[in-house]
Design an enzyme around this catalytic site. Sequence first.
Site, short mmCIF file in Angstrom:
data_model
loop_
_atom_site.label_atom_id
_atom_site.label_comp_id
_atom_site.label_asym_id
_atom_site.label_seq_id
_atom_site.Cartn_x
_atom_site.Cartn_y
_atom_site.Cartn_z
CB SER A 222 165.84 51.53 169.81
OG SER A 222 166.28 52.70 169.14
CE1 TYR B 268 171.03 51.00 172.05
CE2 TYR B 268 170.13 52.02 170.07
CZ TYR B 268 170.07 51.76 171.44
OH TYR B 268 169.02 52.28 172.17
#
Length: 285
Positions: free
Chosen positions: A177, A190
Amino acid sequence: MQKEGKEKIRPAQAQPKPGLEEKMKPTPESKPKLPGPKLEGKVAIITGGDSGIGKATALLFASHGADVAIAYLNETEDAKETQKEVEKLGQKCLLIKGDLAKEINCRKVIQKTVDAFGKINILVNNAGIHWEQQELTDISTEQLMNTFNANFFSVLWLTKYAMEYLKKGSSIINTTSVTAYRGSDHLMDYAATKGAILSFTRSLSANLAEKGIRVNAVAPGPIWTPLIASTLSPEDVAKFGSDTPMKRAGEPNEVATCFLFLASDDASYLTGQVLHPNGGEIIGG
Protein backbone atom coordinates in the site's frame (compact mmCIF):
# COMPACT_ATOMS: atom_id res chain seq x y z
CA MET A 1 33.57 -4.18 -19.08
CA GLN A 2 33.37 -7.59 -17.45
CA LYS A 3 34.53 -7.22 -13.85
CA GLU A 4 37.11 -9.68 -12.58
CA GLY A 5 35.51 -12.47 -10.62
CA LYS A 6 32.15 -12.16 -12.35
CA GLU A 7 30.90 -15.11 -14.37
CA LYS A 8 30.89 -14.50 -18.12
CA ILE A 9 27.35 -14.79 -19.44
CA ARG A 10 28.02 -13.94 -23.11
CA PRO A 11 31.02 -13.92 -25.50
CA ALA A 12 33.62 -11.21 -24.92
CA GLN A 13 33.27 -8.60 -27.67
CA ALA A 14 33.93 -4.97 -28.54
CA GLN A 15 32.83 -2.45 -31.17
CA PRO A 16 33.67 1.17 -31.99
CA LYS A 17 31.05 3.66 -30.77
CA PRO A 18 28.10 3.89 -31.17
CA GLY A 19 27.99 0.16 -31.98
CA LEU A 20 25.77 -1.91 -34.27
CA GLU A 21 23.08 -4.20 -32.93
CA GLU A 22 23.46 -6.71 -35.77
CA LYS A 23 27.08 -7.37 -34.77
CA MET A 24 26.24 -8.12 -31.14
CA LYS A 25 26.40 -11.73 -29.93
CA PRO A 26 23.75 -12.62 -29.04
CA THR A 27 21.55 -10.05 -30.76
CA PRO A 28 19.38 -8.07 -28.28
CA GLU A 29 15.76 -9.24 -28.17
CA SER A 30 13.51 -6.39 -29.29
CA LYS A 31 10.29 -7.97 -30.51
CA PRO A 32 7.25 -7.94 -28.18
CA LYS A 33 7.40 -10.99 -25.93
CA LEU A 34 3.68 -11.77 -25.87
CA PRO A 35 1.52 -10.25 -28.61
CA GLY A 36 -1.48 -12.44 -27.68
CA PRO A 37 -2.95 -13.76 -24.42
CA LYS A 38 -0.33 -13.27 -21.73
CA LEU A 39 -1.31 -15.99 -19.25
CA GLU A 40 -2.58 -18.80 -21.45
CA GLY A 41 -2.51 -22.15 -19.65
CA LYS A 42 -1.57 -20.59 -16.30
CA VAL A 43 -3.25 -21.13 -12.93
CA ALA A 44 -3.48 -18.20 -10.52
CA ILE A 45 -4.52 -17.99 -6.88
CA ILE A 46 -5.99 -14.60 -5.98
CA THR A 47 -6.87 -13.91 -2.36
CA GLY A 48 -9.64 -11.42 -1.79
CA GLY A 49 -10.71 -12.16 -5.34
CA ASP A 50 -14.43 -11.86 -4.68
CA SER A 51 -14.54 -8.07 -5.18
CA GLY A 52 -12.49 -4.92 -5.64
CA ILE A 53 -8.90 -5.21 -6.84
CA GLY A 54 -8.95 -9.00 -6.53
CA LYS A 55 -12.05 -9.35 -8.70
CA ALA A 56 -10.70 -7.00 -11.36
CA THR A 57 -7.45 -8.97 -11.39
CA ALA A 58 -9.29 -12.29 -11.67
CA LEU A 59 -11.28 -11.06 -14.66
CA LEU A 60 -8.23 -9.61 -16.38
CA PHE A 61 -6.23 -12.78 -15.80
CA ALA A 62 -9.10 -14.86 -17.18
CA SER A 63 -9.32 -12.65 -20.26
CA HIS A 64 -5.67 -13.53 -20.88
CA GLY A 65 -6.18 -17.28 -20.59
CA ALA A 66 -5.64 -18.09 -16.91
CA ASP A 67 -7.77 -20.31 -14.69
CA VAL A 68 -8.18 -18.79 -11.24
CA ALA A 69 -8.75 -19.90 -7.67
CA ILE A 70 -10.37 -17.22 -5.56
CA ALA A 71 -9.92 -17.28 -1.78
CA TYR A 72 -12.40 -15.15 0.13
CA LEU A 73 -13.66 -14.64 3.69
CA ASN A 74 -17.47 -14.77 3.65
CA GLU A 75 -18.69 -12.65 0.72
CA THR A 76 -20.23 -15.63 -1.06
CA GLU A 77 -22.63 -13.63 -3.21
CA ASP A 78 -19.82 -11.47 -4.60
CA ALA A 79 -17.59 -14.52 -5.05
CA LYS A 80 -20.23 -16.38 -7.06
CA GLU A 81 -20.74 -13.36 -9.30
CA THR A 82 -17.00 -13.15 -9.94
CA GLN A 83 -16.94 -16.87 -10.70
CA LYS A 84 -19.77 -16.43 -13.19
CA GLU A 85 -17.94 -13.60 -14.95
CA VAL A 86 -14.69 -15.58 -15.12
CA GLU A 87 -16.51 -18.55 -16.62
CA LYS A 88 -18.12 -16.30 -19.23
CA LEU A 89 -14.58 -15.53 -20.36
CA GLY A 90 -14.06 -19.24 -20.98
CA GLN A 91 -11.90 -20.00 -17.95
CA LYS A 92 -12.35 -22.09 -14.82
CA CYS A 93 -12.86 -20.48 -11.43
CA LEU A 94 -12.54 -22.27 -8.10
CA LEU A 95 -14.05 -20.61 -5.02
CA ILE A 96 -12.42 -21.27 -1.64
CA LYS A 97 -14.12 -19.82 1.41
CA GLY A 98 -12.15 -19.39 4.61
CA ASP A 99 -10.48 -17.01 7.05
CA LEU A 100 -6.87 -16.58 5.91
CA ALA A 101 -5.98 -15.19 9.32
CA LYS A 102 -5.76 -18.86 10.30
CA GLU A 103 -2.75 -20.78 9.02
CA ILE A 104 -4.69 -24.00 8.39
CA ASN A 105 -6.95 -22.19 5.91
CA CYS A 106 -3.97 -20.87 3.98
CA ARG A 107 -2.69 -24.39 3.61
CA LYS A 108 -6.13 -25.52 2.43
CA VAL A 109 -6.19 -22.85 -0.28
CA ILE A 110 -2.96 -24.17 -1.75
CA GLN A 111 -3.99 -27.83 -1.54
CA LYS A 112 -7.48 -27.28 -2.98
CA THR A 113 -6.02 -25.34 -5.89
CA VAL A 114 -3.53 -28.08 -6.68
CA ASP A 115 -6.22 -30.74 -6.33
CA ALA A 116 -8.44 -28.86 -8.79
CA PHE A 117 -5.89 -27.66 -11.35
CA GLY A 118 -2.77 -29.74 -10.76
CA LYS A 119 -0.44 -26.74 -10.54
CA ILE A 120 0.10 -23.15 -9.42
CA ASN A 121 1.87 -20.59 -11.61
CA ILE A 122 0.85 -17.29 -10.04
CA LEU A 123 0.13 -16.37 -6.42
CA VAL A 124 -1.53 -13.02 -5.77
CA ASN A 125 -1.59 -12.20 -2.06
CA ASN A 126 -4.19 -9.46 -2.10
CA ALA A 127 -6.63 -9.97 0.80
CA GLY A 128 -6.56 -7.37 3.56
CA ILE A 129 -8.54 -5.66 6.30
CA HIS A 130 -8.31 -2.48 8.34
CA TRP A 131 -10.04 -0.55 11.08
CA GLU A 132 -9.68 3.17 11.66
CA GLN A 133 -8.36 4.29 15.05
CA GLN A 134 -7.41 7.87 15.82
CA GLU A 135 -5.13 7.07 18.77
CA LEU A 136 -2.52 4.36 19.28
CA THR A 137 -4.10 3.61 22.66
CA ASP A 138 -7.36 2.75 20.87
CA ILE A 139 -5.73 -0.18 19.02
CA SER A 140 -6.45 -3.24 21.10
CA THR A 141 -4.16 -6.25 21.10
CA GLU A 142 -7.00 -8.21 19.54
CA GLN A 143 -7.29 -5.75 16.64
CA LEU A 144 -3.51 -5.67 16.21
CA MET A 145 -3.25 -9.45 15.99
CA ASN A 146 -6.26 -9.73 13.68
CA THR A 147 -4.78 -7.14 11.33
CA PHE A 148 -1.36 -8.79 11.22
CA ASN A 149 -2.78 -12.31 10.89
CA ALA A 150 -5.07 -11.35 8.01
CA ASN A 151 -2.78 -8.94 6.18
CA PHE A 152 0.76 -10.16 6.73
CA PHE A 153 0.92 -13.65 8.19
CA SER A 154 -1.51 -14.91 5.57
CA VAL A 155 0.94 -13.74 2.89
CA LEU A 156 3.77 -15.61 4.57
CA TRP A 157 1.72 -18.78 5.14
CA LEU A 158 0.23 -18.92 1.64
CA THR A 159 3.63 -18.37 0.05
CA LYS A 160 5.27 -20.94 2.30
CA TYR A 161 2.79 -23.67 1.38
CA ALA A 162 2.83 -22.71 -2.31
CA MET A 163 6.60 -23.11 -2.58
CA GLU A 164 6.32 -26.85 -3.15
CA TYR A 165 4.42 -26.18 -6.38
CA LEU A 166 5.97 -22.98 -7.73
CA LYS A 167 8.47 -23.72 -10.48
CA LYS A 168 10.89 -21.65 -12.53
CA GLY A 169 8.91 -18.90 -14.27
CA SER A 170 6.31 -18.62 -11.53
CA SER A 171 5.30 -15.24 -10.15
CA ILE A 172 4.34 -14.07 -6.65
CA ILE A 173 2.66 -10.68 -6.38
CA ASN A 174 1.85 -9.09 -3.03
CA THR A 175 -0.49 -6.18 -2.39
CA THR A 176 1.20 -3.63 -0.18
CA SER A 177 0.00 0.00 0.00
CA VAL A 178 0.98 3.63 -0.34
CA THR A 179 0.73 3.64 3.47
CA ALA A 180 3.82 1.41 3.64
CA TYR A 181 5.80 4.41 2.36
CA ARG A 182 4.18 7.45 3.97
CA GLY A 183 2.33 5.89 6.91
CA SER A 184 -1.20 6.65 8.05
CA ASP A 185 -2.19 8.50 11.20
CA HIS A 186 -5.51 6.64 11.44
CA LEU A 187 -4.49 3.21 10.07
CA MET A 188 -1.29 2.66 12.03
CA ASP A 189 -1.50 -1.12 12.43
CA TYR A 190 -2.65 -1.54 8.82
CA ALA A 191 0.26 0.56 7.54
CA ALA A 192 2.64 -1.53 9.64
CA THR A 193 1.40 -4.74 8.00
CA LYS A 194 1.87 -3.21 4.57
CA GLY A 195 5.41 -2.21 5.50
CA ALA A 196 6.04 -5.80 6.54
CA ILE A 197 4.71 -7.04 3.19
CA LEU A 198 7.05 -4.63 1.39
CA SER A 199 10.10 -5.92 3.27
CA PHE A 200 9.00 -9.53 2.83
CA THR A 201 8.62 -8.98 -0.92
CA ARG A 202 12.13 -7.60 -1.25
CA SER A 203 13.65 -10.31 0.95
CA LEU A 204 11.85 -13.19 -0.74
CA SER A 205 12.71 -11.88 -4.19
CA ALA A 206 16.42 -12.09 -3.34
CA ASN A 207 15.92 -15.55 -1.88
CA LEU A 208 14.15 -16.92 -4.95
CA ALA A 209 15.92 -15.11 -7.78
CA GLU A 210 18.26 -17.98 -8.64
CA LYS A 211 15.29 -20.36 -8.73
CA GLY A 212 13.69 -18.24 -11.44
CA ILE A 213 10.66 -17.31 -9.31
CA ARG A 214 9.87 -13.60 -9.40
CA VAL A 215 8.44 -11.75 -6.39
CA ASN A 216 7.00 -8.26 -6.80
CA ALA A 217 4.35 -6.05 -5.25
CA VAL A 218 1.70 -3.47 -6.05
CA ALA A 219 1.18 -0.49 -3.73
CA PRO A 220 -2.23 1.01 -4.47
CA GLY A 221 -3.30 4.41 -3.27
CA PRO A 222 -7.00 5.15 -2.66
CA ILE A 223 -9.03 2.63 -4.68
CA TRP A 224 -12.83 2.43 -4.69
CA THR A 225 -13.57 -0.99 -3.16
CA PRO A 226 -16.06 -2.47 -0.66
CA LEU A 227 -13.40 -2.22 2.06
CA ILE A 228 -13.66 1.57 1.86
CA ALA A 229 -17.44 1.73 1.96
CA SER A 230 -17.57 -0.70 4.87
CA THR A 231 -14.89 0.81 7.13
CA LEU A 232 -14.70 4.58 6.63
CA SER A 233 -17.17 7.13 7.93
CA PRO A 234 -19.79 8.41 5.46
CA GLU A 235 -18.02 11.79 5.40
CA ASP A 236 -14.67 10.20 4.57
CA VAL A 237 -16.26 7.97 1.93
CA ALA A 238 -17.72 11.05 0.22
CA LYS A 239 -14.29 12.65 -0.24
CA PHE A 240 -12.25 9.47 -0.59
CA GLY A 241 -9.36 9.97 -3.02
CA SER A 242 -9.92 13.70 -3.49
CA ASP A 243 -6.54 14.51 -1.90
CA THR A 244 -4.54 12.78 -4.65
CA PRO A 245 -2.95 14.79 -7.49
CA MET A 246 -5.60 13.33 -9.81
CA LYS A 247 -8.34 14.40 -7.35
CA ARG A 248 -10.16 11.07 -7.37
CA ALA A 249 -10.01 7.49 -6.18
CA GLY A 250 -8.82 4.86 -8.59
CA GLU A 251 -10.94 1.99 -9.89
CA PRO A 252 -10.03 -1.67 -9.37
CA ASN A 253 -9.52 -2.21 -13.09
CA GLU A 254 -6.91 0.57 -13.06
CA VAL A 255 -4.88 -1.50 -10.61
CA ALA A 256 -5.43 -4.96 -12.12
CA THR A 257 -3.23 -4.09 -15.10
CA CYS A 258 -0.26 -3.84 -12.73
CA PHE A 259 -0.87 -7.41 -11.58
CA LEU A 260 -1.19 -8.64 -15.16
CA PHE A 261 2.10 -7.04 -16.11
CA LEU A 262 3.95 -8.49 -13.12
CA ALA A 263 2.38 -11.94 -13.61
CA SER A 264 3.29 -12.18 -17.28
CA ASP A 265 6.58 -12.64 -19.08
CA ASP A 266 6.41 -8.95 -19.98
CA ALA A 267 7.93 -8.43 -16.52
CA SER A 268 10.49 -11.21 -16.85
CA TYR A 269 13.33 -8.90 -15.73
CA LEU A 270 11.51 -7.49 -12.71
CA THR A 271 11.78 -8.95 -9.23
CA GLY A 272 11.78 -7.26 -5.83
CA GLN A 273 9.99 -4.25 -7.34
CA VAL A 274 6.81 -2.32 -6.56
CA LEU A 275 4.33 -0.64 -8.90
CA HIS A 276 2.44 2.41 -7.61
CA PRO A 277 -1.09 3.00 -8.97
CA ASN A 278 -1.89 5.82 -6.58
CA GLY A 279 -3.28 8.76 -8.51
CA GLY A 280 0.02 10.58 -8.86
CA GLU A 281 1.45 10.69 -5.35
CA ILE A 282 5.27 10.73 -5.51
CA ILE A 283 6.78 8.49 -2.87
CA GLY A 284 10.19 7.02 -2.16
CA GLY A 285 11.12 3.46 -3.10
